[in-house]
Design a protein around this motif. Structure first.
Motif, PDB file in Angstrom:
ATOM      1  N   ALA A 115       5.420  -3.606  84.946  1.00 56.44           N
ATOM      2  CA  ALA A 115       5.434  -4.322  83.668  1.00 56.44           C
ATOM      3  C   ALA A 115       4.200  -3.995  82.839  1.00 56.44           C
ATOM      4  O   ALA A 115       3.116  -3.730  83.374  1.00 56.44           O
ATOM      5  CB  ALA A 115       5.505  -5.828  83.911  1.00 56.44           C
ATOM      6  N   GLU A 213       9.260  -0.788  83.994  1.00 50.19           N
ATOM      7  CA  GLU A 213      10.547  -1.462  84.139  1.00 50.19           C
ATOM      8  C   GLU A 213      10.709  -2.578  83.102  1.00 50.19           C
ATOM      9  O   GLU A 213      11.808  -2.792  82.572  1.00 50.19           O
ATOM     10  CB  GLU A 213      10.672  -2.058  85.542  1.00 50.19           C
ATOM     11  CG  GLU A 213      10.525  -1.060  86.680  1.00 50.19           C
ATOM     12  CD  GLU A 213      11.765  -0.225  86.887  1.00 50.19           C
ATOM     13  OE1 GLU A 213      12.736  -0.412  86.124  1.00 50.19           O
ATOM     14  OE2 GLU A 213      11.766   0.609  87.808  1.00 50.19           O
ATOM     15  N   PHE A 214       9.599  -3.286  82.807  1.00 45.33           N
ATOM     16  CA  PHE A 214       9.655  -4.447  81.928  1.00 45.33           C
ATOM     17  C   PHE A 214       8.465  -4.455  80.963  1.00 45.33           C
ATOM     18  O   PHE A 214       7.416  -3.857  81.235  1.00 45.33           O
ATOM     19  CB  PHE A 214       9.641  -5.748  82.744  1.00 45.33           C
ATOM     20  CG  PHE A 214      10.766  -5.880  83.724  1.00 45.33           C
ATOM     21  CD1 PHE A 214      12.023  -6.281  83.319  1.00 45.33           C
ATOM     22  CD2 PHE A 214      10.570  -5.587  85.071  1.00 45.33           C
ATOM     23  CE1 PHE A 214      13.074  -6.398  84.225  1.00 45.33           C
ATOM     24  CE2 PHE A 214      11.600  -5.698  85.984  1.00 45.33           C
ATOM     25  CZ  PHE A 214      12.857  -6.100  85.570  1.00 45.33           C
ATOM     26  N   ALA A 216       6.400  -7.473  78.608  1.00 44.96           N
ATOM     27  CA  ALA A 216       6.267  -8.916  78.406  1.00 44.96           C
ATOM     28  C   ALA A 216       5.361  -9.215  77.227  1.00 44.96           C
ATOM     29  O   ALA A 216       4.310  -8.580  77.060  1.00 44.96           O
ATOM     30  CB  ALA A 216       5.713  -9.571  79.668  1.00 44.96           C
ATOM     31  N   LEU A 229       4.660 -13.786  88.404  1.00 43.16           N
ATOM     32  CA  LEU A 229       5.367 -12.984  87.409  1.00 43.16           C
ATOM     33  C   LEU A 229       5.882 -11.694  88.031  1.00 43.16           C
ATOM     34  O   LEU A 229       7.053 -11.325  87.854  1.00 43.16           O
ATOM     35  CB  LEU A 229       4.448 -12.662  86.230  1.00 43.16           C
ATOM     36  CG  LEU A 229       5.024 -11.722  85.156  1.00 43.16           C
ATOM     37  CD1 LEU A 229       6.230 -12.356  84.473  1.00 43.16           C
ATOM     38  CD2 LEU A 229       3.958 -11.341  84.133  1.00 43.16           C
ATOM     39  N   THR A 232       8.769 -12.326  90.462  1.00 37.78           N
ATOM     40  CA  THR A 232       9.993 -12.704  89.747  1.00 37.78           C
ATOM     41  C   THR A 232      10.656 -11.493  89.106  1.00 37.78           C
ATOM     42  O   THR A 232      11.887 -11.309  89.202  1.00 37.78           O
ATOM     43  CB  THR A 232       9.683 -13.759  88.676  1.00 37.78           C
ATOM     44  OG1 THR A 232       9.115 -14.920  89.287  1.00 37.78           O
ATOM     45  CG2 THR A 232      10.940 -14.151  87.914  1.00 37.78           C
ATOM     46  N   LEU A 233       9.864 -10.645  88.449  1.00 44.69           N
ATOM     47  CA  LEU A 233      10.432  -9.469  87.796  1.00 44.69           C
ATOM     48  C   LEU A 233      11.047  -8.516  88.813  1.00 44.69           C
ATOM     49  O   LEU A 233      12.056  -7.855  88.525  1.00 44.69           O
ATOM     50  CB  LEU A 233       9.360  -8.756  86.975  1.00 44.69           C
ATOM     51  CG  LEU A 233       8.805  -9.535  85.782  1.00 44.69           C
ATOM     52  CD1 LEU A 233       7.778  -8.696  85.037  1.00 44.69           C
ATOM     53  CD2 LEU A 233       9.919  -9.980  84.843  1.00 44.69           C
ATOM     54  N   HIS A 236      14.718  -8.666  89.457  1.00 45.44           N
ATOM     55  CA  HIS A 236      15.648  -8.302  88.379  1.00 45.44           C
ATOM     56  C   HIS A 236      15.688  -6.790  88.132  1.00 45.44           C
ATOM     57  O   HIS A 236      16.188  -6.358  87.088  1.00 45.44           O
ATOM     58  CB  HIS A 236      15.253  -9.021  87.091  1.00 45.44           C
ATOM     59  CG  HIS A 236      15.313 -10.512  87.181  1.00 45.44           C
ATOM     60  ND1 HIS A 236      16.469 -11.203  87.451  1.00 45.44           N
ATOM     61  CD2 HIS A 236      14.339 -11.456  87.050  1.00 45.44           C
ATOM     62  CE1 HIS A 236      16.225 -12.506  87.481  1.00 45.44           C
ATOM     63  NE2 HIS A 236      14.940 -12.688  87.243  1.00 45.44           N
ATOM     64  N   ILE A 244      14.462 -12.179  79.638  1.00 45.94           N
ATOM     65  CA  ILE A 244      14.057 -13.263  80.528  1.00 45.94           C
ATOM     66  C   ILE A 244      13.085 -14.196  79.820  1.00 45.94           C
ATOM     67  O   ILE A 244      12.143 -13.744  79.152  1.00 45.94           O
ATOM     68  CB  ILE A 244      13.379 -12.705  81.802  1.00 45.94           C
ATOM     69  CG1 ILE A 244      14.212 -11.576  82.417  1.00 45.94           C
ATOM     70  CG2 ILE A 244      13.154 -13.810  82.821  1.00 45.94           C
ATOM     71  CD1 ILE A 244      13.499 -10.827  83.531  1.00 45.94           C
ATOM     72  N   VAL A 284      10.177 -11.736  78.518  1.00 48.84           N
ATOM     73  CA  VAL A 284      10.177 -10.381  79.078  1.00 48.84           C
ATOM     74  C   VAL A 284      11.476  -9.685  78.713  1.00 48.84           C
ATOM     75  O   VAL A 284      12.548 -10.307  78.729  1.00 48.84           O
ATOM     76  CB  VAL A 284      10.022 -10.424  80.617  1.00 48.84           C
ATOM     77  CG1 VAL A 284       9.985  -9.008  81.194  1.00 48.84           C
ATOM     78  CG2 VAL A 284       8.770 -11.203  81.018  1.00 48.84           C
ATOM     79  N   SER A 286      13.621  -5.803  79.415  1.00 43.90           N
ATOM     80  CA  SER A 286      13.645  -4.598  80.251  1.00 43.90           C
ATOM     81  C   SER A 286      13.401  -3.350  79.410  1.00 43.90           C
ATOM     82  O   SER A 286      13.399  -3.386  78.179  1.00 43.90           O
ATOM     83  CB  SER A 286      14.984  -4.485  80.985  1.00 43.90           C
ATOM     84  OG  SER A 286      16.053  -4.452  80.058  1.00 43.90           O
TER      85      SER A 286
END
Length: 341
Positions: A115, A213-214, A216, A229, A232-233, A236, A244, A284, A286
C-alpha cells in the motif's frame, strides 16, 4: 463402253460427296459462331445485371475491408495476451502479504508494495504532522524499513502556495529536507475548495510512481494502526477492484452558508441525499481503481467534498464495496484501524 460409264458415275458421286461435306462444315462453323456470339452476349448481360444489382442493393463493396479484418485479428491477439497477463497477476497475488514482480526499469526482482498511504495535509499544520510522526508514522531509516519489510509507503501530501516561492513553500521545502516524507504536488495550488482535486492528484501521482496493491487516503488528524491496516488489506488481495472504508450516506446541503454546502446539490434529486461512499477520514482503493483515476483524470468530475467525489467516480463501475467498521474513526475500539485525534 461399260467400263467408261462406270468411271463417270463414280466421279460424279465423289464430287457430290465432297460438296456435301463442305456444306456441312460451313453450316457447323456458322452455327458455332452463332452459339458463341449468343453465349458472349448472355455473359455480358449477366455481368451488367450483377453490377446493377450490387449498385442498387449496396453490396458492391464488402462491409468489412481487408484492413479492418487485420485490425480485428490484431485486437483479438491483444485480448488473448491481456487475458494471459491477468491470469499471471491473479497467481502472483496469491504469493502472500507482499508479492514479487519484475521491475520494468531494472532486470532484478523487486517487491511489489502492499500500500501507498497519502496523508493529506496543508500549510500551518506542522504540529499535526509532528504528532503523526511521533504516534504512528515512522521516520528516517524506520520509514524505509517499513517499506522494505511490510511493503507500506507513507507520505504527507501537499501542494504549492498561490504565491509560489513564499514562506509557506519554503517552510515545506525545509521540512521535507529534514524528513524526506512528502509528496509535493508542484502543479497544485493549495486552497480549501481544491481539496477534492488534491486527492485526485495524489492517487494519480502514487499510481504512476509506486506499483502497489492498494492506495490509501488519510487526513492529517487521524491516528492509524499500520499493522492492523496491513493485515486487513492483505485479506482483500483477491479482489481486483475494491473500495474499502466506513461507508455512509447523508444529506446534501443546498444552502450556500452551510459548512457542508454542495454547489451541485440539484444533481442528487429531490431527496437531496448523497450516494453511498467511504467517509473521508481514511479510505482505500485497489490498484485498478487508482489507474482508472489516472487514465481518466481529465474527465472525472469533482464535487465539494473529496469523499463524495471519490465515491462518484466508481458509480457504474464493477467495483466491490467493503464497508468495514474498523475504518470508522469516530471512536477508538479494539482492533480498529483508525481514530480521530
Amino acid at each position: 463402253m461399260y467400263s467408261r460409264g462406270s468411271n463417270h458415275r463414280l466421279s460424279g458421286s465423289a464430287f457430290r460427296s465432297q460438296v456435301s461435306v463442305l456444306m456441312l462444315t460451313m453450316f457447323a462453323s456458322m452455327a458455332s459462331i452463332y452459339v458463341a456470339g449468343r453465349l458472349w452476349l448472355d455473359s455480358e448481360n449477366r455481368v451488367y445485371l450483377i453490377k446493377e444489382l450490387d449498385r442498387r442493393t449496396g453490396q458492391a463493396k464488402s462491409a468489412i475491408s481487408v484492413d479492418d479484418t487485420l485490425k480485428i485479428i490484431a485486437c483479438r491477439e491483444q485480448q488473448k495476451k491481456l487475458a494471459a497477463l491477468e491470469m499471471e497477476l491473479a497467481a502472483a497475488q496469491q504469493e502472500g502479504f507482499v508479492s514479487n514482480h519484475l521491475s520494468e526499469n531494472k532486470g532484478t526482482p523487486k517487491k511489489k508494495l502492499l500500500a501507498v498511504v497519502g496523508i493529506i495535509t496543508k500549510f500551518g499544520r506542522k504540529n499535526n504532522r509532528d504528532a503523526i510522526r511521533r504516534a504512528w508514522m515512522p521516520t528516517g531509516t524506520d520509514l524505509k524499513r517499513l517499506e522494505a519489510q511490510k511493503g507500506i509507503v507513507i507520505r504527507f501530501v501537499i501542494g504549492r502556495s498561490a504565491n509560489r516561492g513564499d514562506s509557506s513553500d519554503k517552510d515545506i521545502d525545509s521540512e521535507n529536507m529534514r524528513t524526506n516524507d512528502f509528496i509535493i504536488l508542484n502543479n497544485h495550488v493549495e486552497a480549501p475548495e481544491e481539496h477534492p482535486k488534491k486527492t485526485k492528484l495524489f492517487f494519480i501521482h502514487a499510481a504512476e510512481n509506486w506499483n502497489a496493491e492498494f492506495y490509501a487516503k488519510v487526513n492529517d488528524d487521524v491516528y492509524v494502526n499500520i499493522d492492523t491496516l496491513g493485515a486487513t488489506l492483505a485479506t482483500h488481495l483477491d479482489k481486483p477492484r475494491v473500495y474499502i472504508g466506513c461507508m455512509k450516506s447523508g444529506e446534501v446541503f443546498s444552502e450556500s452558508t452551510h459548512k457542508w454546502y454542495e454547489p451541485d446539490w440539484w444533481k442528487f434529486g429531490d431527496g437531496k441525499s448523497y450516494f453511498r461512499h467511504a467517509s473521508g477520514e481514511i479510505y482505500v482503493i485497489s490498484q485498478a481503481l487508482a489507474q482508472f483515476i489516472s487514465i481518466n483524470r481529465s474527465i472525472l468530475l469533482s464535487y465539494a467534498h473529496d469523499d463524495v467525489t471519490t465515491g462518484s467516480w466508481f458509480i457504474g463501475l464493477d467495483v466491490k464495496y467493503i464497508d468495514d467498521s474498523k475504518f470508522c474513526c469516530s471512536s477508538w475500539a479494539s482492533g480498529a484501524i483508525c481514530a480521530g485525534v
